[in-house]
Design an enzyme around this catalytic site. Structure first.
Site, mmCIF file in Angstrom:
data_model
loop_
_atom_site.group_PDB
_atom_site.id
_atom_site.type_symbol
_atom_site.label_atom_id
_atom_site.label_comp_id
_atom_site.label_asym_id
_atom_site.label_seq_id
_atom_site.Cartn_x
_atom_site.Cartn_y
_atom_site.Cartn_z
ATOM 1 N N ASP A 107 3.784 6.461 -0.144
ATOM 2 C CA ASP A 107 2.709 5.431 -0.183
ATOM 3 C C ASP A 107 1.830 5.499 -1.029
ATOM 4 O O ASP A 107 2.097 6.477 -2.159
ATOM 5 C CB ASP A 107 2.239 5.273 1.066
ATOM 6 C CG ASP A 107 2.795 4.957 2.362
ATOM 7 O OD1 ASP A 107 3.336 3.946 2.608
ATOM 8 O OD2 ASP A 107 3.416 5.986 3.065
ATOM 9 N N ASP A 108 0.783 4.682 -1.426
ATOM 10 C CA ASP A 108 -0.106 4.711 -2.520
ATOM 11 C C ASP A 108 0.726 4.368 -3.747
ATOM 12 O O ASP A 108 1.041 3.240 -3.942
ATOM 13 C CB ASP A 108 -0.879 5.809 -2.385
ATOM 14 C CG ASP A 108 -1.877 6.095 -1.560
ATOM 15 O OD1 ASP A 108 -1.821 5.030 -0.469
ATOM 16 O OD2 ASP A 108 -2.597 7.217 -1.252
#
Length: 729
Positions: A314-315
């Site tokens: 993620d991110d």
């Protein structure tokens, strides 16, 4: 006998709380200690017997260098809201809607060359002679506006505060310097980051695993200036933040004509819920090649220092595309996926990498992702972690996950003993499930399911975010249900269909609103797609269409036996038919389907099994040797998950009663035939009585609330008894 290995758990450590860290590590059976944003590990923790994960976000933490090289900041394009002209000139303040802490206009010569002004009433771009830019006022002035037409400005902007740093500061009151994101596309920044990675590895001799969080480009998250509308736009899979003048110039040098309008959808942001245009696909593949080339350089440096490298999905994952066939070229030793739900566990397990780790929620932050208190007065993190575990556990039973981790501030656990006790119990159960997978894969029913959408296997299981962000979409609800079912699941693109992939599936699911990437949108205009799906059903396959009216279902009206009753049709064109008798046991008690649109049967050969007034909710239509099944919507519940399984079995021409499928929809069973073991779990807070057939035996039992019971079949007697667990090193 089940041999259960210790470990498989990652916990955050924190300098100043060494005793707490080591106590929690022992209680949870952890074998890894990691740092997190805003924390550090002390020498006592680094010198402990635990393996050390160190978190790096390669685009953050370079403020000093970026202040000397400000052109190497990451950029994006911004679009002003349509503004009407009331006279022959119009002033458009370009930053009025955006947070000035996040963005600064790139009005350099290179950046300014990409700016565009549009008359959105006519759809035409204005020539440069028709507008001018007042840099001091940050205003574009349209010189010869047409009264009552609306105008927009699309411009490049530097991102001067990285979004996750900004979120942590705003949501959890993390103080400190605003971290700026570094753009890798410039030769000087790429060379700088290689040197930085070398220096980092030398400075961290204790680190065993470098945890990349993630690589170079964040999902798009645009903050607004209006306190009542802080999130102007967000998209988990968007490539909007990969735009810079350097990247655009390089793309143009390869022969591609570039304008910022190509990234838009007629004056709106083109989300990844929409089918990808040819331009955007070419851009995505261009960025993917670049990210892979640069990322592999950093991973090779990490390996040269004898450390492993793992990627947090993620991110800043954009550009890595972990499910693409090229992902292994990065050289990562493992993948870490943030988790809220079962489909994310299946997504993590599907990545071609040696180690698969899930990062559980709640994150050890004062405030949770939904803005509610977690580790604050009034918070209930024990209930939170149990809720996520119950969503995760059925998917864990289907495919193997190697590790589970937590992140954040460990000191927040003080005073939340119920949470630490609960997690200790859950981690023991996780290790039992992992041990079951190590004896051999979980059994699957002979049902091959294909899920058809724009992205196919490039982006399986997900839409473009987490379950809690996309709960309204039928397809993400279906994916969540599928993640718990003992069936074979493949994600197919329309190119896969053209290449003959339907020969490898028994049931094809098409779900989503018309015009979306999940329904396929204009892909259905290709007559080859329509013909191949028609042939698939005629030769014995089952097409399940779900959702709102649109190409994904009603292009196949002749197969499904239903069509939308629109205002464009005379009511007599869609006669109303009486409901048919539903096959016994098909629809579990409590299953519910919401009406989404006015759908009618085409003729009396369509069997209407559920309806709302005169509108079809669930129907079955024989077609050749196969069939079409229509659902007006789908929401993941225990009852609806069982209904979906029944429809899949029906489509595959199999009986509804199957081994390892309990009679109680609130219980889930997984059989591991290589070891003669099975798991039987209760998904609810109430006691459940259940009956299931396993290997010719019928087991009837009572399960306590949330209970997971793990059984093995005695060879001598054939009786199913609690599995004997031996802790092994």
């Amino acid at each position: 006998m089940l041999h259960r290995k210790p470990g498989g758990v990652t916990i955050p450590g924190e300098a100043g709380y060494e005793a707490l860290t080591l106590r929690v590590a022992e209680k949870w059976g952890a074998d890894v200690i990691r740092d997190s944003d805003g924390t550090a590990l002390s020498e006592r923790l680094l010198d402990s017997d635990y393996k050390i994960y160190s978190t790096v976000c390669v685009i953050r933490g370079h403020n000093a260098w970026l202040k000397e090289h400000p052109h190497c900041l990451q950029q994006t394009f911004l679009l002003t809201a349509p503004l009407p002209a009331f006279g022959q000139t119009l002033s458009v303040p370009i930053m009025r809607e955006y947070d000035a802490q996040q963005f600064r206009a790139n009005d350099s010569a290179r950046g300014f060359s990409y700016w565009q002004v549009f008359d959105r009433t006519t759809g035409e771009e204005l020539p440069r002679s028709a507008w001018r830019y007042d840099a001091a006022a940050q205003t574009v002035v349209v010189l010869q506006a047409v009264p009552y037409h609306t105008y927009t400005v699309t411009f490049l902007a530097y991102r001067i505060w990285e979004e996750i740093s900004m979120y942590n500061a705003v949501t959890n009151d993390l103080r400190g310097e605003h971290l700026m994101p570094l753009e890798m596309f410039y030769p000087e920044s790429r060379a700088y980051l290689r040197d930085w990675m070398e220096a980092w590895c030398r400075a961290h001799p204790h680190t065993d695993v470098v945890r990349f969080t993630s690589l170079f480009y964040n999902f798009v998250w645009i903050w607004g200036s209006d306190p009542e509308n802080r999130t102007r736009f967000t998209d988990w899979a968007s490539y909007d933040f990969t735009v810079s003048d350097a990247a655009l110039d390089a793309f143009a040098a390869q022969g591609h004509a570039v304008q910022l309008e190509d990234f838009l959808d007629h004056g709106r942001r083109a989300t990844t819920h929409r089918p990808e245009s040819t331009f955007r696909r070419t851009w995505r593949e261009f960025i993917q090649r670049y990210v892979q080339e640069c990322g592999a350089e950093l991973v090779s440096i990490v390996h040269r220092y004898g450390k492993q490298a793992m990627l947090f999905y993620d991110d800043s994952w954009v550009g890595t595309e972990p499910c693409s066939p090229d992902f292994r070229a990065f050289g990562f030793d493992g993948i870490i996926k943030c988790l809220f739900s079962g489909f994310e566990a299946r997504l993590c397990a599907s990545v071609d990498t040696p180690v698969h780790e899930l990062r559980m929620h709640p994150y050890l932050f004062p405030t949770g992702v939904n803005g509610e208190p977690s580790f604050l007065s009034g918070g209930d993190p024990e209930s939170e972690v149990l809720r996520y575990w119950l969503q995760l556990r059925p998917a864990l039973l289907r495919k193997k996950i190697d590790r589970i981790g937590f992140g954040g501030y460990l000191h927040l656990l003080e005073g939340f003993d119920g949470f630490t006790d609960r997690v200790a119990s859950l981690m023991n159960e996780f290790r039992t499930i992992r041990a079951l997978h190590e004896t051999g894969p979980a059994a699957e029913l002979p049902v091959r399911v294909g899920v058809l959408h724009t992205w196919g296997s490039l982006r399986p299981w997900t839409l473009n975010g987490h379950f809690h962000e996309t709960y309204r979409h039928d397809l993400i609800q279906i994916n969540e249900a599928l993640s718990a079912l003992p069936v074979q699941v493949r994600f197919l693109s329309f190119d896969d269909v053209r290449r003959g992939a339907l020969a490898q599936v028994d049931v094809l699911i098409s779900a989503g609103a018309a015009g979306t990437a999940w329904s396929g949108g204009a892909a259905w205009d290709d007559p080859e797609i329509a013909a191949r799906v028609t042939q698939f059903a005629a030769e014995g396959g089952a097409l399940i269409g779900v959702g709102e009216p649109g190409a994904q279902t009603f292009r196949m009206a002749h197969v499904l036996g239903v069509d939308e009753d629109t205002a464009a049709c005379a009511s007599c064109a869609h006669p109303r038919f009486a409901p048919s008798r539903t096959p016994a046991g098909l629809v579990p008690q409590g299953a519910e389907i919401e009406k989404k649109t006015s759908v009618c049967a085409l003729d009396s050969t369509t069997q209407i099994w559920m309806q709302d007034g005169q509108d079809v909710l669930l129907s079955y239509h024989p077609f050749g040797r196969g069939c079409g099944i229509y659902l007006s919507s789908f929401r993941k519940t225990d009852e609806n998950t069982r209904l979906l399984l029944h429809l899949l079995l029906l489509g595959a021409k199999l009986p509804l009663a199957q081994d390892s499928v309990p009679d109680n929809v609130h219980t889930v069973c997984a059989l591991f035939p290589d070891s003669g073991c099975a798991a039987l779990v209760n998904t609810t807070a109430l006691p459940q009585k259940t009956r299931v057939r396993l290997c010719g035996d019928t087991i009837e039992t009572d399960l306590a609330p949330y209970e997971g019971r793990y059984l093995e079949r005695q060879r001598e007697t054939g009786r199913w008894i609690p599995v004997r667990v031996e802790e092994s090193k």
